[in-house]
Scaffold this motif. Structure first.
Motif, mmCIF file in Angstrom:
data_model
loop_
_atom_site.group_PDB
_atom_site.id
_atom_site.type_symbol
_atom_site.label_atom_id
_atom_site.label_comp_id
_atom_site.label_asym_id
_atom_site.label_seq_id
_atom_site.Cartn_x
_atom_site.Cartn_y
_atom_site.Cartn_z
ATOM 1 N N THR A 248 -4.141 2.108 0.500
ATOM 2 C CA THR A 248 -4.667 3.319 -0.139
ATOM 3 C C THR A 248 -3.535 4.241 -0.555
ATOM 4 O OG1 THR A 248 -6.726 3.189 1.125
ATOM 5 C CG2 THR A 248 -6.156 5.334 0.188
ATOM 6 N N TYR A 249 -2.511 4.358 0.278
ATOM 7 C CA TYR A 249 -1.369 5.203 -0.076
ATOM 8 C C TYR A 249 -0.727 4.717 -1.375
ATOM 9 C CZ TYR A 249 3.072 7.643 0.065
ATOM 10 O OH TYR A 249 4.162 8.428 -0.275
ATOM 11 N N THR A 250 -0.537 3.422 -1.519
ATOM 12 C CA THR A 250 0.106 2.914 -2.741
ATOM 13 C C THR A 250 -0.755 3.184 -3.968
ATOM 14 O OG1 THR A 250 -0.832 0.649 -2.639
ATOM 15 C CG2 THR A 250 1.183 1.077 -1.388
ATOM 16 N N ARG A 251 -2.073 3.092 -3.811
ATOM 17 C CA ARG A 251 -2.966 3.336 -4.951
ATOM 18 C C ARG A 251 -2.972 4.799 -5.347
ATOM 19 N NH1 ARG A 251 -7.408 -0.150 -1.663
ATOM 20 N NH2 ARG A 251 -6.339 -2.183 -1.874
ATOM 21 N N ASP A 252 -2.792 5.686 -4.384
ATOM 22 C CA ASP A 252 -2.798 7.128 -4.660
ATOM 23 C C ASP A 252 -1.446 7.633 -5.142
ATOM 24 O OD1 ASP A 252 -5.420 7.215 -3.853
ATOM 25 O OD2 ASP A 252 -4.983 7.964 -1.828
ATOM 26 N N ASN A 253 -0.388 6.826 -4.965
ATOM 27 C CA ASN A 253 0.956 7.319 -5.256
ATOM 28 C C ASN A 253 1.742 6.388 -6.174
ATOM 29 O OD1 ASN A 253 1.503 9.794 -3.272
ATOM 30 N ND2 ASN A 253 0.283 8.268 -2.157
ATOM 31 N N ALA A 254 1.050 5.606 -6.965
ATOM 32 C CA ALA A 254 1.703 4.724 -7.938
ATOM 33 C C ALA A 254 0.774 4.528 -9.126
ATOM 34 C CB ALA A 254 2.050 3.380 -7.314
ATOM 35 N N GLU A 255 1.351 4.178 -10.256
ATOM 36 C CA GLU A 255 0.530 3.890 -11.441
ATOM 37 C C GLU A 255 -0.383 2.695 -11.183
ATOM 38 O OE1 GLU A 255 1.222 2.280 -16.000
ATOM 39 O OE2 GLU A 255 2.792 3.471 -15.046
ATOM 40 N N LEU A 256 0.164 1.688 -10.504
ATOM 41 C CA LEU A 256 -0.620 0.527 -10.092
ATOM 42 C C LEU A 256 -0.266 0.213 -8.649
ATOM 43 C CD1 LEU A 256 -2.551 -1.833 -10.829
ATOM 44 C CD2 LEU A 256 -0.514 -3.161 -11.450
ATOM 45 N N GLY A 257 -1.257 0.392 -7.769
ATOM 46 C CA GLY A 257 -1.023 0.141 -6.357
ATOM 47 C C GLY A 257 -1.385 -1.282 -5.970
ATOM 48 N N VAL A 258 -1.468 -1.506 -4.672
ATOM 49 C CA VAL A 258 -1.740 -2.842 -4.149
ATOM 50 C C VAL A 258 -3.231 -3.158 -4.250
ATOM 51 C CG1 VAL A 258 -1.725 -4.237 -2.043
ATOM 52 C CG2 VAL A 258 0.242 -2.811 -2.608
ATOM 53 N N SER A 259 -3.533 -4.350 -4.729
ATOM 54 C CA SER A 259 -4.912 -4.805 -4.859
ATOM 55 C C SER A 259 -5.427 -5.340 -3.525
ATOM 56 C CB SER A 259 -4.993 -5.922 -5.904
ATOM 57 O OG SER A 259 -4.333 -7.087 -5.416
ATOM 58 N N PRO A 260 -6.749 -5.525 -3.392
ATOM 59 C CA PRO A 260 -7.261 -6.184 -2.181
ATOM 60 C C PRO A 260 -6.641 -7.565 -1.958
ATOM 61 C CG PRO A 260 -9.051 -5.113 -3.346
ATOM 62 C CD PRO A 260 -7.843 -5.005 -4.228
ATOM 63 N N ARG A 261 -6.304 -8.268 -3.045
ATOM 64 C CA ARG A 261 -5.616 -9.545 -2.887
ATOM 65 C C ARG A 261 -4.280 -9.355 -2.173
ATOM 66 N NH1 ARG A 261 -4.877 -11.180 -8.046
ATOM 67 N NH2 ARG A 261 -6.658 -12.581 -8.180
ATOM 68 N N GLY A 262 -3.597 -8.256 -2.493
ATOM 69 C CA GLY A 262 -2.338 -7.951 -1.828
ATOM 70 C C GLY A 262 -2.532 -7.626 -0.355
ATOM 71 N N SER A 263 -3.621 -6.943 -0.033
ATOM 72 C CA SER A 263 -3.912 -6.634 1.370
ATOM 73 C C SER A 263 -4.185 -7.912 2.154
ATOM 74 C CB SER A 263 -5.113 -5.690 1.473
ATOM 75 O OG SER A 263 -4.839 -4.445 0.858
ATOM 76 N N ILE A 264 -4.938 -8.834 1.547
ATOM 77 C CA ILE A 264 -5.223 -10.114 2.200
ATOM 78 C C ILE A 264 -3.930 -10.885 2.415
ATOM 79 C CG2 ILE A 264 -6.334 -12.368 1.883
ATOM 80 C CD1 ILE A 264 -8.542 -10.864 0.312
ATOM 81 N N ALA A 265 -3.058 -10.887 1.405
ATOM 82 C CA ALA A 265 -1.783 -11.597 1.522
ATOM 83 C C ALA A 265 -0.949 -11.027 2.663
ATOM 84 C CB ALA A 265 -1.010 -11.508 0.205
ATOM 85 N N LEU A 266 -0.955 -9.708 2.825
ATOM 86 C CA LEU A 266 -0.179 -9.078 3.892
ATOM 87 C C LEU A 266 -0.708 -9.480 5.263
ATOM 88 C CD1 LEU A 266 2.021 -7.171 4.859
ATOM 89 C CD2 LEU A 266 0.417 -5.263 4.556
ATOM 90 N N VAL A 267 -2.024 -9.482 5.419
ATOM 91 C CA VAL A 267 -2.616 -9.870 6.699
ATOM 92 C C VAL A 267 -2.266 -11.318 7.035
ATOM 93 C CG1 VAL A 267 -4.806 -10.367 7.855
ATOM 94 C CG2 VAL A 267 -4.486 -8.184 6.685
ATOM 95 N N ARG A 268 -2.358 -12.205 6.041
ATOM 96 C CA ARG A 268 -2.051 -13.620 6.293
ATOM 97 C C ARG A 268 -0.573 -13.816 6.627
ATOM 98 N NH1 ARG A 268 -5.596 -16.804 1.596
ATOM 99 N NH2 ARG A 268 -7.631 -16.499 2.601
ATOM 100 N N ALA A 269 0.299 -13.093 5.933
ATOM 101 C CA ALA A 269 1.730 -13.189 6.239
ATOM 102 C C ALA A 269 2.012 -12.654 7.636
ATOM 103 C CB ALA A 269 2.541 -12.421 5.195
ATOM 104 N N ALA A 270 1.333 -11.576 8.017
ATOM 105 C CA ALA A 270 1.512 -11.006 9.358
ATOM 106 C C ALA A 270 1.021 -11.981 10.432
ATOM 107 C CB ALA A 270 0.773 -9.680 9.466
ATOM 108 N N GLN A 271 -0.046 -12.716 10.139
ATOM 109 C CA GLN A 271 -0.521 -13.733 11.078
ATOM 110 C C GLN A 271 0.549 -14.804 11.295
ATOM 111 O OE1 GLN A 271 -4.267 -14.473 8.808
ATOM 112 N NE2 GLN A 271 -5.256 -14.477 10.824
ATOM 113 N N ALA A 272 1.165 -15.250 10.197
ATOM 114 C CA ALA A 272 2.218 -16.262 10.315
ATOM 115 C C ALA A 272 3.428 -15.706 11.062
ATOM 116 C CB ALA A 272 2.636 -16.750 8.926
ATOM 117 N N ARG A 273 3.774 -14.453 10.805
ATOM 118 C CA ARG A 273 4.891 -13.823 11.506
ATOM 119 C C ARG A 273 4.608 -13.766 13.008
ATOM 120 N NH1 ARG A 273 10.077 -13.150 10.648
ATOM 121 N NH2 ARG A 273 9.598 -12.642 8.471
#
Length: 322
Positions: A248-273
């Motif tokens: 939400t912060y990126t969407r409120d503070n950038a012309e184009l913020g992170v999409s839900p696809r980006g949020s899913i990617a982050l969660v999956r990467a964090a799982q692997a980490r």
């Protein structure tokens, strides 16, 4: 998992590796790749996280730093099918996905698969091809399938695209579409080696290049079972909320913020980490470690004084961990 993976390889058909064995698998592959690639253990780790988290990777850097060799070394370390696509300005979408060919004997059209039909697909210098050809990868990267003349063909499992692009000679390249950029889980850079690493590299390649003798140290089944391990890692509600607040912060503070696809990617990467740290649950540190490589390339800042990296860093400072 993508729908195609769920259908073909459901959780009931495959037993996840124990976390410790998955950690050992990553170490084994990393050490094998390091026989060829010197001084980039962190990048190798990021690539293996992408592989286990069911993502795709974009390597961007100047020519000659080992982007293609790194991708080849990863593929050779796993006993799976490897395909390479050399992107050029005259490449057609059908050169990537495949084409229906009329068989004179059977009087029927037969599908001839393109090079995208591989477990690890190297898209070399992807920004050399026009957007129409680049778009041939969109369905493949999102849904693990391609549609040709109205017929859908599933891709092999696992399926991971490792694309490279040079950030020089930009007048002779095409900018990757936003929709395609968003399908890459991570974007990484290699950078130049230091003197010690380059000296070691020169010694290794002076006679025969080590890539020529690199043998697999893992099977496709190992990777699929490790993917199940990663998919089973617990992501608690507070961690999910933390990711949502950052997005939400990126969407409120950038012309184009992170999409839900980006949020899913982050969660999956964090799982692997988390698995690489021998844990079966995600903690905020996993999210923070993966944030820059997963989100920075997706963000378009509001001003020219900002970058995707600076917006991500600001989000880390603005959103507290509960």
């Amino acid at each position: 998992m993508t729908d195609a993976e769920t259908t073909t390889h459901g959780a009931s058909e495959r037993t996840a590796l124990p976390v410790e064995e998955t950690e050992d698998l990553v170490d084994r592959i990393s050490e094998n790749v390091e026989r060829v690639i010197v001084g980039h253990r962190d990048v190798i780790e990021h690539i293996l996280i992408t592989l286990l988290a069911r993502g795709h990777l974009l390597l961007e850097d100047v020519p000659g730093v080992g982007k293609t060799m790194l991708a080849r070394s990863i593929a050779r370390s796993v006993d799976c099918s490897f395909k390479r696509i050399q992107f050029t300005p005259d490449l057609l979408p059908s050169d990537v996905t495949g084409v229906n060919v009329f068989d004179q004997k059977t009087r029927e059209f037969e599908f001839q698969p393109g090079p995208v039909f591989g477990n690890v697909v190297l898209g070399d210098e992807i920004n050399r091809a026009p957007p129409k050809t680049q778009s041939a990868l969109l369905e493949a990267m999102e849904e693990s399938q391609v549609t040709v003349d109205g017929t859908t063909h599933p891709l092999p499992t696992p399926f991971t695209v490792i694309a490279t692009q040079n950030d020089v000679e930009l007048s002779r390249t095409y900018e990757l579409p936003v929709a395609e950029i968003d399908r890459f889980m991570k974007k990484l850079r290699l950078g130049y080696p230091n003197e010690a690493d380059e000296t070691e590299l020169l010694g290794r390649v002076a006679n025969r290049h080590p890539i020529e003798t690199l043998e697999p140290v893992a099977t496709t089944e190992d990777v699929l079972r490790a993917r199940e391990t990663v998919a089973n890692v617990e992501v608690s509600e507070p961690v999910r909320s933390y990711v949502s607040q950052l997005a939400t912060y990126t969407r409120d503070n950038a012309e184009l913020g992170v999409s839900p696809r980006g949020s899913i990617a982050l969660v999956r990467a964090a799982q692997a980490r988390a698995v690489l740290d021998a844990r079966e649950y995600v903690v905020p540190d996993d999210v923070q470690t993966e944030l820059q490589s997963v989100w920075a390339h997706r963000i378009h800042p509001e001003t020219g004084n900002e970058t995707g990296q600076s917006v991500v860093q600001a989000a880390l400072g603005a959103v507290s961990v509960e």
